[in-house]
Motif scaffolding. Sequence first.
Motif, PDB file in Angstrom:
ATOM      1  N   VAL A 142       8.503  -5.728  -0.980  1.00  0.00           N
ATOM      2  CA  VAL A 142       7.430  -6.293  -1.801  1.00  0.00           C
ATOM      3  C   VAL A 142       6.480  -5.189  -2.227  1.00  0.00           C
ATOM      4  N   ILE A 143       6.226  -5.118  -3.525  1.00  0.00           N
ATOM      5  CA  ILE A 143       5.277  -4.155  -4.084  1.00  0.00           C
ATOM      6  C   ILE A 143       4.057  -4.934  -4.568  1.00  0.00           C
ATOM      7  N   VAL A 144       2.888  -4.580  -4.066  1.00  0.00           N
ATOM      8  CA  VAL A 144       1.639  -5.191  -4.501  1.00  0.00           C
ATOM      9  C   VAL A 144       0.898  -4.147  -5.332  1.00  0.00           C
ATOM     10  N   ARG A 145       0.540  -4.514  -6.563  1.00  0.00           N
ATOM     11  CA  ARG A 145      -0.064  -3.559  -7.499  1.00  0.00           C
ATOM     12  C   ARG A 145      -1.479  -3.987  -7.886  1.00  0.00           C
ATOM     13  N   ARG A 188      -4.694  -9.538   2.572  1.00  0.00           N
ATOM     14  CA  ARG A 188      -4.113 -10.830   2.926  1.00  0.00           C
ATOM     15  C   ARG A 188      -2.772 -11.034   2.227  1.00  0.00           C
ATOM     16  N   CYS A 189      -2.688 -10.590   0.975  1.00  0.00           N
ATOM     17  CA  CYS A 189      -1.436 -10.687   0.225  1.00  0.00           C
ATOM     18  C   CYS A 189      -0.344  -9.858   0.894  1.00  0.00           C
ATOM     19  N   MET A 195       5.324 -11.218   6.154  1.00  0.00           N
ATOM     20  CA  MET A 195       5.805 -12.213   7.109  1.00  0.00           C
ATOM     21  C   MET A 195       6.634 -13.318   6.457  1.00  0.00           C
ATOM     22  N   MET A 196       6.763 -13.259   5.148  1.00  0.00           N
ATOM     23  CA  MET A 196       7.480 -14.311   4.440  1.00  0.00           C
ATOM     24  C   MET A 196       8.992 -14.142   4.604  1.00  0.00           C
ATOM     25  N   PRO A 197       9.718 -15.222   4.820  1.00  0.00           N
ATOM     26  CA  PRO A 197      11.174 -15.124   4.943  1.00  0.00           C
ATOM     27  C   PRO A 197      11.816 -14.860   3.582  1.00  0.00           C
ATOM     28  N   GLY A 198      13.090 -14.526   3.618  1.00  0.00           N
ATOM     29  CA  GLY A 198      13.820 -14.314   2.377  1.00  0.00           C
ATOM     30  C   GLY A 198      14.256 -12.880   2.211  1.00  0.00           C
ATOM     31  N   ASP A 208      -2.038 -11.796  -9.833  1.00  0.00           N
ATOM     32  CA  ASP A 208      -1.410 -12.777  -8.944  1.00  0.00           C
ATOM     33  C   ASP A 208      -1.900 -12.654  -7.493  1.00  0.00           C
ATOM     34  N   ILE A 209      -2.632 -11.604  -7.200  1.00  0.00           N
ATOM     35  CA  ILE A 209      -3.126 -11.410  -5.827  1.00  0.00           C
ATOM     36  C   ILE A 209      -4.117 -12.495  -5.459  1.00  0.00           C
TER      37      ILE A 209
END
Length: 210
Positions: A142-145, A188-189, A195-198, A208-209
């Motif tokens: 996961v990339i958070v920008r 938090r994001c 911790m999200m499955p997948g 979207d944050i």
Amino acid sequence: MAIRILLAGATGAVGGHVLRLALADARVGVVVAPTRRPLTAHPKLVNPMPDFDALPEQADWLAVDAVICALGTTIKAAGSQAAFAAVDRDLPIALAARAKRCGARVFALNSSLGASHKGSFYQRTKAEAEDGIRAVGFDRFVIVRPGLLDTERATPRPLEKVALVISRALAPLLPARYRPVAADAVARCLLEQAMMPGSGDLIVESDDIR
């Protein structure tokens, strides 16, 4: 079952919030936070102080379920473009490779709005970090920008502060992606995504944050 998270950048603006949130989260059993200086002790905290210029290929503290990387500096603070890239690109990739080898399945990266191979040196470096970690082959990446961080930093960044004042004033007129975003919201994001499955890759843009 509570998970074990490796947090890189625990002393930074975003990483500090991730640390606080993770230690208070019942879903997290252990937070491994490697730092250059000691952190305040906590029953759930493991705080190794490795040589970041010569990370071990394997170590007990690298054996985690997920990694959250909130490492980041500025060219001015680092002293050169090469030193900046060593922190924002090379170190995250090195940690990713070692954690994956020790069993990590998930990696959540705090990157930057506009990360692109066609952008500025800063944006190119962020894009190279994304590519390098993607190549490691995590089950979930996961990339958070985030855009400009709305936060108080321990080490002031004068230009950022000026930009933040202007951005706050203009926020109602700006597209959502370019508005300032709170550091704790980014944290938090990152934690929730780690911790999200997948499986697979996901990019979370700044708008979207929230």
